[in-house]
Design an enzyme around this catalytic site. Structure first.
Site, short mmCIF file in Angstrom:
data_model
loop_
_atom_site.label_atom_id
_atom_site.label_comp_id
_atom_site.label_asym_id
_atom_site.label_seq_id
_atom_site.Cartn_x
_atom_site.Cartn_y
_atom_site.Cartn_z
N TRP A 102 0.83 -1.21 0.00
CA TRP A 102 0.00 0.00 0.00
C TRP A 102 0.86 1.25 0.00
O TRP A 102 0.51 2.24 -0.66
CB TRP A 102 -1.00 -0.01 1.16
CG TRP A 102 -2.10 -1.00 0.88
CD1 TRP A 102 -2.37 -2.14 1.57
CD2 TRP A 102 -3.05 -0.96 -0.20
NE1 TRP A 102 -3.42 -2.80 0.99
CE2 TRP A 102 -3.87 -2.10 -0.09
CE3 TRP A 102 -3.30 -0.06 -1.24
CZ2 TRP A 102 -4.91 -2.38 -0.99
CZ3 TRP A 102 -4.34 -0.33 -2.14
CH2 TRP A 102 -5.12 -1.48 -2.00
N ASP A 172 -2.10 6.78 6.01
CA ASP A 172 -3.16 5.93 5.46
C ASP A 172 -3.49 4.90 6.53
O ASP A 172 -2.69 4.01 6.81
CB ASP A 172 -2.66 5.26 4.17
CG ASP A 172 -3.67 4.26 3.60
OD1 ASP A 172 -4.75 4.06 4.19
OD2 ASP A 172 -3.36 3.67 2.53
N LYS A 196 -12.87 -1.62 5.94
CA LYS A 196 -12.20 -2.64 6.74
C LYS A 196 -12.78 -2.66 8.16
O LYS A 196 -13.21 -3.68 8.64
CB LYS A 196 -10.70 -2.39 6.79
CG LYS A 196 -9.93 -2.91 5.58
CD LYS A 196 -10.03 -2.03 4.35
CE LYS A 196 -9.41 -2.62 3.12
NZ LYS A 196 -8.43 -1.79 2.48
C1 LIG Z 1 -7.80 -1.32 1.33
C2 LIG Z 1 -6.70 -0.34 1.41
C3 LIG Z 1 -6.54 0.69 0.45
C4 LIG Z 1 -7.45 0.79 -0.76
O1 LIG Z 1 -8.53 1.55 -0.51
P1 LIG Z 1 -9.65 1.82 -1.63
O2 LIG Z 1 -10.84 2.12 -0.80
O3 LIG Z 1 -9.77 0.60 -2.48
O4 LIG Z 1 -9.20 2.99 -2.41
C5 LIG Z 1 -5.51 1.58 0.61
N1 LIG Z 1 -4.66 1.49 1.66
C6 LIG Z 1 -4.78 0.53 2.58
C7 LIG Z 1 -3.82 0.48 3.72
C8 LIG Z 1 -5.79 -0.42 2.48
O5 LIG Z 1 -5.91 -1.39 3.40
#
Ligand SMILES: *Cc1c(COP(=O)(O)O)cnc(C)c1O
Length: 360
Positions: A102, A172, A196
């Protein structure tokens, strides 16, 4: 009706109580005669749903008054572009810490907008650890420092908050937001998709410090300019109303569990069940360094890839699904977010033991 134990990395399991309440309220929300999906985002009903979700989020995370909470669209991948478009503030450089899949995506996207300094990378360890702060090469002229607090695919997680001086720290937190208490004041900006730990896909949570708002580049789409979004209470354009409603129900559920300290204790207990077993057996292997192991996503491998299909099939037969690791790393991955009950983890460990006894 049979509900499975769903170990999906995302979109992920939601608390059953939330789904039941949503089902009960599907046709008629609180006597309005409408489903939340059918409401105007400008009507008093939805405005109250939105305001309650925001105030609960603020309360649970103890968000300081000088931060805005935004409900946006575009996901974390969208934010990978929206962040530089808003936060560069005339600067040309940003620091990124590379801890896995990521982070790499965030870096690649940011490179379209600025010069990225990879201040530290977990690459040498095969992304099995978070690089120690002492080795980070930060650029004092960087507009911000970006981290991914929990690498959903590799299963490495920060269990500390990096000190980065006066440069804003951006995280993030898609896969660990609201899984534990957080000192928001240590960050300039936090973002995460809801799917999540917080709700369905479609809504992205952004928590941003006031002084970082209002500097968007002219190239930034209006709908993604934090100032326009904040000035319009996240209703500059139509927000993902139903996703915000479900997120609000999840936030109430979190509060009813005892808030984030209680959830963290529960999440630690669940993760410990799995990691303790992984440490005792030589059949399965978890590649991640102990001190950096994720409480949310637990990757592990079987001794031979040829056993993977049988393992997954046996799990499915026992009502445990979505255990296949991400295609980029292979193996297995158990995602055990807030909504995964401890009985699900117990069932998984029991099955892993049974499978080991048969194939070990
Ligand atoms: C799932 C995830 C993403 C992707 O997010 P989207 O909603 O598909 O844009 C980005 N960063 C992390 C750490 C994730 O777990």
């Amino acid at each position: 009706m049979t509900r499975v134990f769903n170990f999906s990395a995302g979109p992920a399991a939601l608390p059953e109580a939330v789904l039941r309440q949503a089902a009960d309220e599907m046709l008629d929300w609180h006597g309005s005669g409408m489903s939340v999906m059918e409401m105007s985002h400008r009507g008093k009903e939805f405005i109250s749903i939105h305001a309650e979700a925001e105030s609960l989020l603020r309360k649970l995370l103890a968000v300081p008054a000088n931060y805005k909470v935004l409900f946006m669209q575009g996901g974390a991948i969208g934010e990978n572009a929206i962040v530089p478009l808003n936060l560069l503030r005339g600067k040309t450089k940003a620091d990124y810490v590379d801890t896995g899949e990521w982070s790499k995506k965030s870096i690649k996207e940011a490179q379209r907008y600025c010069s990225v300094n990879v201040a530290a990378s977990g690459k040498d360890s095969g992304y099995t650890r978070i690089p120690a702060r002492a080795g980070w090469q930060l650029d004092p002229d960087a507009a911000y420092v970006h981290i991914c607090s929990n690498e959903t695919i590799g299963g490495v997680q920060y269990h500390w908050t990096p000190e980065v001086g006066a440069v804003p720290l951006v995280a993030d937190m898609s896969s660990d937001i609201l899984s534990r208490p957080l000192d928001v004041s240590k960050f300039g900006l936090i973002y995460g998709g809801a799917q999540k730990n917080v709700g369905p896909s479609g809504v992205t949570i952004v928590i941003v410090r006031d002084d970082l708002i209002g500097h968007a580049s002219p190239a930034c789409p209006s709908a993604f300019d934090y100032k326009l979004v904040a000035d319009n209470d996240s209703m500059y354009n139509t927000p993902p109303t139903y996703a915000i409603y479900i997120a609000g129900l999840v936030l109430k559920w979190i509060e009813a569990q005892g808030g984030l300290p209680a959830l963290e204790a529960h999440n630690r207990q669940k993760a410990a069940l799995l990691y303790d077993y992984l440490d005792r057996t030589s059949f399965y292997k978890c590649p991640v360094a102990r001190e950096d192991r994720s409480l949310m996503n637990v990757p592990f491998r079987l001794p031979d890839e040829k056993l993977d299909a049988a393992f997954l099939e046996g799990a499915q037969q026992r009502g445990m699904v979505q255990l296949k690791g991400h295609r980029s790393v292979g193996g297995m991955r158990a995602s055990i977010y807030n909504a995964m009950p401890i009985d699900g983890v117990r069932a998984l460990v029991a099955y892993m033991k049974e499978f080991e006894a048969r194939h070990g």
